[in-house]
Design a protein around this motif. Structure first.
Motif, PDB file in Angstrom:
ATOM      1  N   VAL A   1       0.859  -1.181   0.000  1.00 36.53           N
ATOM      2  CA  VAL A   1       0.000   0.000   0.000  1.00 36.53           C
ATOM      3  C   VAL A   1       0.895   1.232   0.000  1.00 36.53           C
ATOM      4  CG1 VAL A   1      -1.733   1.319   1.260  1.00 36.53           C
ATOM      5  CG2 VAL A   1      -1.879  -1.178   1.185  1.00 36.53           C
ATOM      6  N   LEU A   2       0.613   2.174  -0.905  1.00 38.88           N
ATOM      7  CA  LEU A   2       1.383   3.413  -1.004  1.00 38.88           C
ATOM      8  C   LEU A   2       0.413   4.587  -1.029  1.00 38.88           C
ATOM      9  CD1 LEU A   2       4.133   4.832  -1.439  1.00 38.88           C
ATOM     10  CD2 LEU A   2       3.770   4.548  -3.902  1.00 38.88           C
ATOM     11  N   ASN A   3       0.544   5.466  -0.038  1.00 38.83           N
ATOM     12  CA  ASN A   3      -0.344   6.631   0.076  1.00 38.83           C
ATOM     13  C   ASN A   3      -1.816   6.224   0.051  1.00 38.83           C
ATOM     14  OD1 ASN A   3       1.891   8.367   0.125  1.00 38.83           O
ATOM     15  ND2 ASN A   3       1.908   8.574  -2.107  1.00 38.83           N
ATOM     16  N   GLY A   4      -2.105   5.126   0.739  1.00 37.52           N
ATOM     17  CA  GLY A   4      -3.479   4.664   0.849  1.00 37.52           C
ATOM     18  C   GLY A   4      -3.992   3.876  -0.341  1.00 37.52           C
ATOM     19  N   LYS A   5      -3.173   3.717  -1.379  1.00 37.43           N
ATOM     20  CA  LYS A   5      -3.593   2.994  -2.579  1.00 37.43           C
ATOM     21  C   LYS A   5      -2.943   1.613  -2.606  1.00 37.43           C
ATOM     22  CE  LYS A   5      -3.277   3.079  -7.635  1.00 37.43           C
ATOM     23  NZ  LYS A   5      -2.785   3.824  -8.823  1.00 37.43           N
ATOM     24  N   PRO A   6      -3.741   0.550  -2.777  1.00 36.84           N
ATOM     25  CA  PRO A   6      -3.158  -0.796  -2.853  1.00 36.84           C
ATOM     26  C   PRO A   6      -2.559  -1.071  -4.232  1.00 36.84           C
ATOM     27  CG  PRO A   6      -5.541  -0.914  -3.054  1.00 36.84           C
ATOM     28  CD  PRO A   6      -5.213   0.531  -2.800  1.00 36.84           C
ATOM     29  N   TYR A   7      -1.416  -1.744  -4.237  1.00 35.87           N
ATOM     30  CA  TYR A   7      -0.745  -2.143  -5.474  1.00 35.87           C
ATOM     31  C   TYR A   7      -0.541  -3.655  -5.452  1.00 35.87           C
ATOM     32  CZ  TYR A   7       0.654   2.732  -6.421  1.00 35.87           C
ATOM     33  OH  TYR A   7       0.670   4.081  -6.688  1.00 35.87           O
ATOM     34  N   GLU A   8      -0.604  -4.258  -6.637  1.00 34.13           N
ATOM     35  CA  GLU A   8      -0.266  -5.669  -6.791  1.00 34.13           C
ATOM     36  C   GLU A   8       0.404  -5.845  -8.151  1.00 34.13           C
ATOM     37  OE1 GLU A   8      -2.406  -9.566  -5.298  1.00 34.13           O
ATOM     38  OE2 GLU A   8      -3.292  -8.901  -7.195  1.00 34.13           O
TER      39      GLU A   8
ATOM     40  N   VAL B   1      11.578   6.336  -9.699  1.00 36.99           N
ATOM     41  CA  VAL B   1      12.893   6.004  -9.149  1.00 36.99           C
ATOM     42  C   VAL B   1      13.140   6.796  -7.869  1.00 36.99           C
ATOM     43  CG1 VAL B   1      15.379   6.103  -9.562  1.00 36.99           C
ATOM     44  CG2 VAL B   1      13.840   5.379 -11.395  1.00 36.99           C
ATOM     45  N   GLY B   2      13.588   6.100  -6.832  1.00 30.17           N
ATOM     46  CA  GLY B   2      13.834   6.721  -5.540  1.00 30.17           C
ATOM     47  C   GLY B   2      12.701   6.525  -4.547  1.00 30.17           C
ATOM     48  N   ARG B   3      11.542   6.081  -5.017  1.00 32.93           N
ATOM     49  CA  ARG B   3      10.395   5.879  -4.133  1.00 32.93           C
ATOM     50  C   ARG B   3      10.668   4.729  -3.166  1.00 32.93           C
ATOM     51  NH1 ARG B   3       6.037   8.711  -2.691  1.00 32.93           N
ATOM     52  NH2 ARG B   3       5.341   9.071  -4.839  1.00 32.93           N
ATOM     53  N   LYS B   4      10.396   4.947  -1.886  1.00 36.12           N
ATOM     54  CA  LYS B   4      10.539   3.917  -0.864  1.00 36.12           C
ATOM     55  C   LYS B   4       9.200   3.190  -0.696  1.00 36.12           C
ATOM     56  CE  LYS B   4      14.774   5.145   0.575  1.00 36.12           C
ATOM     57  NZ  LYS B   4      14.992   6.413  -0.136  1.00 36.12           N
ATOM     58  N   LEU B   5       9.251   1.883  -0.695  1.00 36.55           N
ATOM     59  CA  LEU B   5       8.059   1.054  -0.528  1.00 36.55           C
ATOM     60  C   LEU B   5       8.204   0.275   0.773  1.00 36.55           C
ATOM     61  CD1 LEU B   5       7.871  -0.372  -4.169  1.00 36.55           C
ATOM     62  CD2 LEU B   5       6.872   1.748  -3.293  1.00 36.55           C
ATOM     63  N   GLN B   6       7.265   0.454   1.678  1.00 35.91           N
ATOM     64  CA  GLN B   6       7.361  -0.166   2.995  1.00 35.91           C
ATOM     65  C   GLN B   6       6.435  -1.376   3.112  1.00 35.91           C
ATOM     66  OE1 GLN B   6       6.544   3.091   5.710  1.00 35.91           O
ATOM     67  NE2 GLN B   6       8.699   3.667   5.782  1.00 35.91           N
ATOM     68  N   ARG B   7       6.942  -2.375   3.805  1.00 33.53           N
ATOM     69  CA  ARG B   7       6.183  -3.589   4.121  1.00 33.53           C
ATOM     70  C   ARG B   7       5.542  -4.190   2.869  1.00 33.53           C
ATOM     71  NH1 ARG B   7       5.866  -5.221   8.860  1.00 33.53           N
ATOM     72  NH2 ARG B   7       3.977  -6.448   8.466  1.00 33.53           N
TER      73      ARG B   7
END
Length: 223
Positions: A123-130, A155-161
């Motif tokens: 989830v990034l900024n409240g939006k789910p990704y798959e 590029v450079g974006r941090k993705l958590q969990r």
């Protein structure tokens, strides 16, 4: 290295880092210096920027650069290395058919098996990704999806969990950093975006688990 997407990834990393490239013309003993300026997001083309005052003589030339800890080289040949109009140091070029990589990275890289779809979800900024995983290694993962599903993954974006499926019965939760974003067109899937990520703050226990999974998958493919 023969795959066009792998070559594009390598050239893009060289361009993003601004790494120096040495050119060894077959017709001369002089070394020409420059760098890869940009890589076309969809087509197998890139632009090369020569250092001021440099030029490449007609004929074949060998390009050599350091890509992370590996030495990469490829050959190109042109009767006339024609620059962009009014920009004598900028030369448009086609991808090489193959690249030679020496001292390849120590992280074993595996492509996901055909017919088996491993996924990365977060989830990034409240939006789910798959996104579908297409390869993974001890250093990071490669993902791909249609452009509409990769908005915001620059590029450079941090993705958590990030939840990573690394096998039929193996799931890991890890933090990632986007290191590559490239659009390409697949014959079967249409327009896709290739997202290359590096693991961030991977604990020793997670590193051991990832190494174990890679070894097991590699062993199963050699049977």
């Amino acid at each position: 290295m023969l795959d066009e997407h792998d070559i594009a990834e390598a050239l893009t990393l060289l361009a993003q880092n601004g790494d120096p490239v040495s050119i060894y013309p077959s017709s001369s003993t002089n070394v020409v210096l420059g760098r890869i300026k940009s890589v076309h997001p969809e087509l197998p083309h890139f632009t090369f920027e020569l250092n001021e005052g440099e030029f490449i003589p007609p004929g074949e030339a060998t390009f050599v650069a350091w890509l992370r800890s590996s030495k990469m080289q490829f050959n190109l040949a042109y009767d006339n290395w024609t620059p962009v109009p009014d920009q004598p140091t900028i030369i448009p070029l086609d991808f090489p058919l193959r690249c030679l990589v020496l001292n390849r990275r120590s992280s074993t890289r595996l492509e996901t098996p055909l017919g088996i779809y491993y996924m990365a979800s977060f989830v990034l900024n409240g939006k789910p990704y798959e996104l579908q995983l297409y390869d993974f290694s001890a250093g990071g993962v490669g993902m791909r999806a249609p452009p509409r599903d990769t908005v915001g993954l620059h590029v450079g974006r941090k993705l958590q969990r990030v939840r990573l499926e690394l096998g039929p019965d193996t799931v890991m939760i890890a933090d990632l950093e986007v290191r590559l974003s490239r659009t390409f067109r697949s014959f079967l899937l249409g327009e896709q975006v290739q997202i290359g990520c590096q693991f961030v703050n991977l604990s020793p226990a997670m590193q051991e688990e990832l190494t174990r999974v890679l070894q097991e998958l590699n062993a199963s493919r050699q049977r």
